[in-house]
Design an enzyme around this catalytic site. Structure first.
Site, PDB file in Angstrom:
ATOM      1  N   ARG A  76      -7.567   1.559   1.949  1.00  0.00           N
ATOM      2  CA  ARG A  76      -6.569   2.663   2.437  1.00  0.00           C
ATOM      3  C   ARG A  76      -5.323   2.555   2.028  1.00  0.00           C
ATOM      4  NH1 ARG A  76      -6.930   3.141   8.318  1.00  0.00           N
ATOM      5  NH2 ARG A  76      -9.466   3.216   7.988  1.00  0.00           N
ATOM      6  N   SER A  77      -5.068   2.266   0.662  1.00  0.00           N
ATOM      7  CA  SER A  77      -3.602   2.203   0.429  1.00  0.00           C
ATOM      8  C   SER A  77      -3.016   3.442   0.341  1.00  0.00           C
ATOM      9  CB  SER A  77      -3.575   1.328  -0.766  1.00  0.00           C
ATOM     10  OG  SER A  77      -4.096   1.830  -2.225  1.00  0.00           O
TER      11      SER A  77
ATOM     12  N   PHE B  52     -12.479  -0.464  -8.100  1.00  0.00           N
ATOM     13  CA  PHE B  52     -11.260   0.053  -8.786  1.00  0.00           C
ATOM     14  C   PHE B  52     -10.215  -1.219  -8.637  1.00  0.00           C
ATOM     15  CE2 PHE B  52     -10.595   2.403  -4.551  1.00  0.00           C
ATOM     16  CZ  PHE B  52      -9.359   1.736  -4.240  1.00  0.00           C
TER      17      PHE B  52
ATOM     18  N   CYS C 130      -3.083   8.889 -10.666  1.00  0.00           N
ATOM     19  CA  CYS C 130      -4.133   8.696 -11.664  1.00  0.00           C
ATOM     20  C   CYS C 130      -5.338   7.774 -11.411  1.00  0.00           C
ATOM     21  CB  CYS C 130      -3.312   8.149 -12.940  1.00  0.00           C
ATOM     22  SG  CYS C 130      -2.497   6.604 -12.663  1.00  0.00           S
TER      23      CYS C 130
ATOM     24  N   ASP D 213     -10.325   0.159   6.308  1.00  0.00           N
ATOM     25  CA  ASP D 213      -9.271  -1.045   6.163  1.00  0.00           C
ATOM     26  C   ASP D 213      -9.525  -2.182   7.117  1.00  0.00           C
ATOM     27  OD1 ASP D 213      -7.940  -0.425   8.317  1.00  0.00           O
ATOM     28  OD2 ASP D 213      -6.155   0.354   7.305  1.00  0.00           O
TER      29      ASP D 213
END
Length: 323
Positions: A187-188, A276, A152, A210
């Protein structure tokens, strides 16, 4: 942009409004047919992270305003979370399940993501959904009846970029970011990597950043919806980051630290900036460079989560109808 003519701040609440009517209308149809009390979303909170508690509060408020039922289940001992998820998986009255991460803060969290039943995974974290995302597969079945869902938050960023008209609707679907350069500072596995893949699959060149290195995501050659490709371009350094940013159309940050600030001098004049993270990754000077700035994505993320839930219910109804 300049201090005299600053860029425009665009709030997530104003972007989310375009989805509210669509979601509410679908909920009313469900109430008139199969779910008179409204669909039920269950959220599991097993940490003391204030950001998670705030997200849970936003989710509850949005659910109730749109006709959903929402139930927050707080788990005092995180070792019992898996069992609680399994109970919800087996409960036919539960339409959607979400977990407020991090819980353990390690690979065990990735395991817990897979414990949630695929049919109730409103966050789109199931490995099947991720595999479809990375391979640019839009459906769960060959007959193109059951749509796959997307994680999401990455989906929310895509919808924000569409709202800001970064996507070129004159181009065919799947190619609407052609010629765009994006930088994603995160870069999760939950947000940053899938977001880079989504943008690359839509035609953009994406620099994924990252703490260790910077990777370049591009769409593969060949078919229109071919899988993206990834190339390491070097260990992380401020100089390499600045080089990637100098002609970037879009800068997206998601660094989970109150101390991190993206260097304003790296922002190309007129770029679009989106954050975000629950922390403010840009300082106020961002508007002296960026043309458009979205400081948070939370309310769009919740809208996408509820859209995912409605899609899962629709998929379930189609499966039952085909039997």
């Amino acid at each position: 942009m300049s201090a005299e003519k600053p860029g425009v701040t665009v709030l997530a609440s104003s972007i989310a409004e375009r989805y509210v009517g669509e979601i509410a209308a679908k909920v009313e149809k469900l109430k008139a047919s199969s779910r008179p009390q409204g669909p039920l979303l269950v959220g599991f909170l097993a940490n003391d992270d204030p950001a998670a508690a705030m997200y849970a509060s936003w989710t509850e408020k949005t659910c109730k305003s749109l006709g959903f039922r929402y139930e927050l289940r707080k788990i005092e001992d995180k070792d019992f979370l898996e069992e609680a998820i399994i109970v919800a998986n087996m409960d036919d009255s539960v339409d959607g399940i979400m977990v407020y991460f991090p819980v353990f803060g390690n690979a065990q969290d990735q395991y817990l993501q897979q414990v949630v039943a695929r049919e109730k995974d409103v966050e789109g974290l199931n490995h099947v959904y991720y595999q479809n995302l990375y391979h640019n597969i839009r459906y769960l079945d060959g007959g193109q009846q059951l749509k796959s869902v997307l994680p999401c938050t990455p989906l929310a960023v895509v919808k924000i970029l569409e709202y800001l008209k970064v996507y070129n609707t004159l181009l065919p679907e799947g190619n609407r970011l052609y010629g765009k350069k994006c930088v994603v500072v995160n870069r999760s596995e939950i947000v940053g990597r899938p977001l880079a893949a989504l943008l690359a699959n839509d035609g953009a060149t994406v620099y994924s950043v990252d703490i260790n290195n910077i990777q370049k995501f591009t769409r593969g050659e060949g078919l229109k919806f071919s899988k993206h490709q990834v190339k390491d371009i070097g260990d992380y350094s401020d100089g390499l980051l600045q080089e990637c940013c100098k002609d970037a159309d879009v800068l997206i940050t998601g660094v989970p630290s109150a101390n991190y600030k993206f260097p304003t001098e790296y922002i190309r004049d007129g770029a679009v900036c989106i954050n975000f993270s629950s922390h403010k990754n840009f300082d106020d000077s961002v508007k002296t460079r960026a043309s458009l700035y979205v400081p948070t994505t939370g309310k769009v993320t919740i809208s996408m989560l509820l859209r995912n839930m409605l899609r899962l219910i629709e998929n379930s109804q189609k499966l039952k109808g085909s039997k």
